[in-house]
Design an enzyme around this catalytic site. Structure first.
Site, PDB file in Angstrom:
ATOM      1  N   GLY A  16       1.290  -1.578  -0.463  1.00  0.00           N
ATOM      2  CA  GLY A  16       0.246  -0.766   0.073  1.00  0.00           C
ATOM      3  C   GLY A  16       0.675   1.465  -0.004  1.00  0.00           C
ATOM      4  O   GLY A  16       0.725   2.372   0.802  1.00  0.00           O
ATOM      5  N   GLY A  20      -1.037   7.240   0.974  1.00  0.00           N
ATOM      6  CA  GLY A  20      -1.256   7.888   2.172  1.00  0.00           C
ATOM      7  C   GLY A  20      -0.272   7.444   3.479  1.00  0.00           C
ATOM      8  O   GLY A  20       0.756   7.276   2.320  1.00  0.00           O
ATOM      9  N   GLY A  22       2.046   5.304   4.123  1.00  0.00           N
ATOM     10  CA  GLY A  22       2.642   3.698   3.174  1.00  0.00           C
ATOM     11  C   GLY A  22       3.472   4.766   1.929  1.00  0.00           C
ATOM     12  O   GLY A  22       4.438   4.676   2.457  1.00  0.00           O
ATOM     13  N   SER A 148      -3.803   0.188  14.655  1.00  0.00           N
ATOM     14  CA  SER A 148      -3.991   1.294  14.862  1.00  0.00           C
ATOM     15  C   SER A 148      -5.286   1.320  16.576  1.00  0.00           C
ATOM     16  O   SER A 148      -4.925   0.328  16.852  1.00  0.00           O
ATOM     17  CB  SER A 148      -5.509   1.101  14.184  1.00  0.00           C
ATOM     18  OG  SER A 148      -6.692   2.121  13.967  1.00  0.00           O
ATOM     19  N   TYR A 194     -13.357  -3.841  11.237  1.00  0.00           N
ATOM     20  CA  TYR A 194     -11.880  -3.359  10.847  1.00  0.00           C
ATOM     21  C   TYR A 194     -10.874  -2.941  12.182  1.00  0.00           C
ATOM     22  O   TYR A 194      -9.944  -3.772  12.082  1.00  0.00           O
ATOM     23  CB  TYR A 194     -12.091  -1.175  10.377  1.00  0.00           C
ATOM     24  CG  TYR A 194     -10.849  -0.496  10.265  1.00  0.00           C
ATOM     25  CD1 TYR A 194      -9.999  -0.841   9.419  1.00  0.00           C
ATOM     26  CD2 TYR A 194     -10.600  -0.157  11.309  1.00  0.00           C
ATOM     27  CE1 TYR A 194      -8.859  -0.339   9.330  1.00  0.00           C
ATOM     28  CE2 TYR A 194      -9.649   0.951  11.768  1.00  0.00           C
ATOM     29  CZ  TYR A 194      -8.008   0.716  10.445  1.00  0.00           C
ATOM     30  OH  TYR A 194      -7.278   2.216  10.641  1.00  0.00           O
TER      31      TYR A 194
HETATM   32  N1  LIG Z   1      -5.920   6.892   8.242  1.00  0.00           N
HETATM   33  C1  LIG Z   1      -6.086   6.401   9.745  1.00  0.00           C
HETATM   34  O1  LIG Z   1      -6.229   7.404  10.200  1.00  0.00           O
HETATM   35  C2  LIG Z   1      -5.555   6.014   9.804  1.00  0.00           C
HETATM   36  C3  LIG Z   1      -5.523   5.339  11.158  1.00  0.00           C
HETATM   37  C4  LIG Z   1      -4.816   4.137  11.776  1.00  0.00           C
HETATM   38  C5  LIG Z   1      -4.571   3.761  10.842  1.00  0.00           C
HETATM   39  N2  LIG Z   1      -4.488   3.295  10.235  1.00  0.00           N
HETATM   40  C6  LIG Z   1      -3.509   2.638   8.944  1.00  0.00           C
HETATM   41  O2  LIG Z   1      -2.624   2.688   8.442  1.00  0.00           O
HETATM   42  C7  LIG Z   1      -3.104   2.092   6.719  1.00  0.00           C
HETATM   43  C8  LIG Z   1      -2.608   2.818   5.753  1.00  0.00           C
HETATM   44  O3  LIG Z   1      -3.887   3.511   5.781  1.00  0.00           O
HETATM   45  P1  LIG Z   1      -3.766   5.100   4.982  1.00  0.00           P
HETATM   46  O4  LIG Z   1      -4.742   5.541   6.276  1.00  0.00           O
HETATM   47  O5  LIG Z   1      -2.917   5.599   4.747  1.00  0.00           O
HETATM   48  O6  LIG Z   1      -5.367   4.919   3.942  1.00  0.00           O
HETATM   49  P2  LIG Z   1      -5.382   5.377   2.569  1.00  0.00           P
HETATM   50  O7  LIG Z   1      -4.519   6.551   1.617  1.00  0.00           O
HETATM   51  O8  LIG Z   1      -5.986   4.020   1.309  1.00  0.00           O
HETATM   52  O9  LIG Z   1      -3.898   3.535   1.632  1.00  0.00           O
HETATM   53  C9  LIG Z   1      -4.023   2.777   1.634  1.00  0.00           C
HETATM   54  C10 LIG Z   1      -3.291   1.859   1.324  1.00  0.00           C
HETATM   55  O10 LIG Z   1      -3.624   0.257   1.662  1.00  0.00           O
HETATM   56  C11 LIG Z   1      -3.644  -0.052  -0.556  1.00  0.00           C
HETATM   57  N3  LIG Z   1      -4.361  -1.076  -0.719  1.00  0.00           N
HETATM   58  C12 LIG Z   1      -5.611  -1.243  -0.160  1.00  0.00           C
HETATM   59  N4  LIG Z   1      -6.525  -2.340  -0.379  1.00  0.00           N
HETATM   60  C13 LIG Z   1      -5.492  -2.935  -0.926  1.00  0.00           C
HETATM   61  C14 LIG Z   1      -5.004  -4.653  -1.522  1.00  0.00           C
HETATM   62  N5  LIG Z   1      -6.098  -5.246  -1.494  1.00  0.00           N
HETATM   63  N6  LIG Z   1      -3.864  -4.698  -2.144  1.00  0.00           N
HETATM   64  C15 LIG Z   1      -2.750  -3.875  -2.098  1.00  0.00           C
HETATM   65  N7  LIG Z   1      -2.875  -3.086  -1.333  1.00  0.00           N
HETATM   66  C16 LIG Z   1      -3.968  -2.300  -0.750  1.00  0.00           C
HETATM   67  C17 LIG Z   1      -3.858   1.241  -1.226  1.00  0.00           C
HETATM   68  O11 LIG Z   1      -4.094   0.772  -2.857  1.00  0.00           O
HETATM   69  P3  LIG Z   1      -5.047   1.434  -3.446  1.00  0.00           P
HETATM   70  O12 LIG Z   1      -4.616   2.875  -3.339  1.00  0.00           O
HETATM   71  O13 LIG Z   1      -4.967   0.537  -4.858  1.00  0.00           O
HETATM   72  O14 LIG Z   1      -6.486   0.843  -3.202  1.00  0.00           O
HETATM   73  C18 LIG Z   1      -3.295   2.330  -0.571  1.00  0.00           C
HETATM   74  O15 LIG Z   1      -1.847   2.118  -0.710  1.00  0.00           O
HETATM   75  C19 LIG Z   1      -3.760   0.746   6.936  1.00  0.00           C
HETATM   76  O16 LIG Z   1      -3.113  -0.090   7.423  1.00  0.00           O
HETATM   77  C20 LIG Z   1      -4.846   1.708   8.044  1.00  0.00           C
HETATM   78  O17 LIG Z   1      -5.763   0.555   9.031  1.00  0.00           O
HETATM   79  C21 LIG Z   1      -4.901   4.513   9.027  1.00  0.00           C
END
Ligand SMILES: NC(=O)c1ccc[n+]([C@@H]2O[C@H](COP(=O)([O-])OP(=O)(O)OC[C@H]3O[C@@H](n4cnc5c(N)ncnc54)[C@H](OP(=O)(O)O)[C@@H]3O)[C@@H](O)[C@H]2O)c1
Length: 340
Positions: A16, A20, A22, A148, A194
């Site tokens: 990912g 975001g 990653g 998280s 989640y």
């Molecule tokens: N945002 C928050 O507030 C928050 C808080 C706590 C923890 N987190 C954790 O942080 C991590 C990153 O989340 P984010 O907030 O950066 O969200 P994000 O912007 O949606 O990024 C998620 C990434 O995961 C990829 N992904 C989704 N489904 C996938 C699949 N089937 N195979 C491979 N890649 C996949 C997405 O790729 P595509 O763009 O191609 O879909 C994207 O690159 C997650 O594990 C989330 O649980 C986030």
């Protein structure tokens, strides 16, 4: 890179990494240099290529590569591991960041293999990936799982508490209706799935740390805090998405003044990168980090029996035979594994 010279640069795979958290972690590692080569692993080839192009420019380093990996498909995870093994042009694999994640709140969806998507992607896909890549790692090396704070019912995150009924019940909720099956709407059910998947990430982190004890490969978990404006909200309704994308990011400094665990994606990306590159963390394993601070994860997350059963049942679900299950120990360097 020689072992024991204080640096562990090599290849780091970030799932990912296209956007975001990653993406920001990839940018931070690429910018640090230090001999790291970043592999952005994402499900959409074009998006991966765009991210790689931007990272080479913004990170200021040509040492960024892209590979396709769809965690919602066990076939794709296996193909990725095979393709990675064939890449003998890359430096040794020293880190894997299990970052990709999603939240499905609009109804139940299933992966290619028929698993509920949240559990399938956030846990099972990464579980298989780790098992297939760990044998390709060169010690010392690090695995980091992005969890998280929402996995902890004692933190007031506004999210439903996780409920862990066992791996099969999570993989096939239709066959095993749990709490939420009667009465709760799709939004609550989806959010609970989640937070439960994030609890599974912590179980897996600690179980992996125990299984890898003595190998020189460490396993830690990371909570980035709430980062408004990322794609995690993409399945939310239009109003909630608008607030998350446009309003809350402006308020991050205000949340910070009140000591809330809310961060920009850049800040959390830097903290995640540190878990990969920070020399002070060499040998540290089985820990949980909130940003740059080591803290305790939720009380339920230290349940060893649940963690061990999740590990074993996950092996069954993804079709890992006994011959492929990770060996325990057998390495050279003792890690500082927390014993709780
Ligand atoms: N945002 C928050 O507030 C928050 C808080 C706590 C923890 N987190 C954790 O942080 C991590 C990153 O989340 P984010 O907030 O950066 O969200 P994000 O912007 O949606 O990024 C998620 C990434 O995961 C990829 N992904 C989704 N489904 C996938 C699949 N089937 N195979 C491979 N890649 C996949 C997405 O790729 P595509 O763009 O191609 O879909 C994207 O690159 C997650 O594990 C989330 O649980 C986030």
């Amino acid at each position: 890179m020689r072992e024991g010279d204080g640096k562990i640069g090599g290849t780091v795979v970030i799932t990912g990494g296209t956007q975001g958290l990653g993406y920001e972690a990839a940018r931070s590692i690429a910018a640090a240099g230090d001999g790291w080569l970043v592999v952005v692993a994402g499900r959409d080839g074009e998006k991966v290529a765009r991210a790689v192009g931007r990272l080479r420019t913004e990170g200021g380093s040509p040492r960024v590569e892209g590979m396709v990996l769809d965690l919602a498909s066990l076939r794709s995870v296996r193909s990725f591991a095979e393709a990675f093994a064939a890449r003998d042009d890359l430096p040794p694999l020293r880190a894997l960041v299990c970052n990709a994640g999603l939240q499905v709140v609009s109804g139940t969806r299933y992966t290619e293999d028929g698993f509920e998507t949240t559990f399938g992607v956030n846990h099972l896909g990464h579980y298989l990936l780790v098992n297939l890549l760990v044998g390709q790692m060169a010690s010392p090396a690090r695995v980091v799982f992005v969890s998280s704070g929402t996995h902890d019912p004692k933190q007031r995150t506004g999210m439903p508490a996780p409920h862990y009924p066992g791996a099969k019940a999570l993989a096939w909720p239709g066959r095993n209706p749990g709490p939420g099956a009667d009465g709760e709407g799709a939004g609550v059910v989806g959010r609970r799935r989640y937070t439960t998947s994030k609890l599974c990430n912590v179980y897996t982190t600690y179980e992996l740390a125990r299984r890898l004890s003595g190998s020189g490969i460490t396993s830690n978990a990371f909570d980035p805090g709430y980062m408004p404006g990322t794609g995690l909200a993409r399945d939310w309704g239009p109003f909630a998405r608008f607030v998350s994308d446009r309003v809350l990011p402006l308020l991050v400094p205000v949340f910070g003044m009140f000591g809330m665990n809310v961060n920009t994606v850049e800040t959390s990306g830097g903290a995640l990168a540190r878990l990969v590159t920070g020399q002070e963390l060499e040998g540290v394993s089985g820990r949980y980090f909130e940003g740059k601070r080591e803290v305790r994860s939720s009380e339920p997350s230290y349940d060893r029996e649940n963690a061990a059963k999740l590990w074993e049942t996950s092996a069954e679900l993804v079709g890992l035979g006994a011959e492929n299950v990770l060996p325990r120990g057998g390495g050279r360097q003792p890690e500082r594994v927390r014993e709780d």
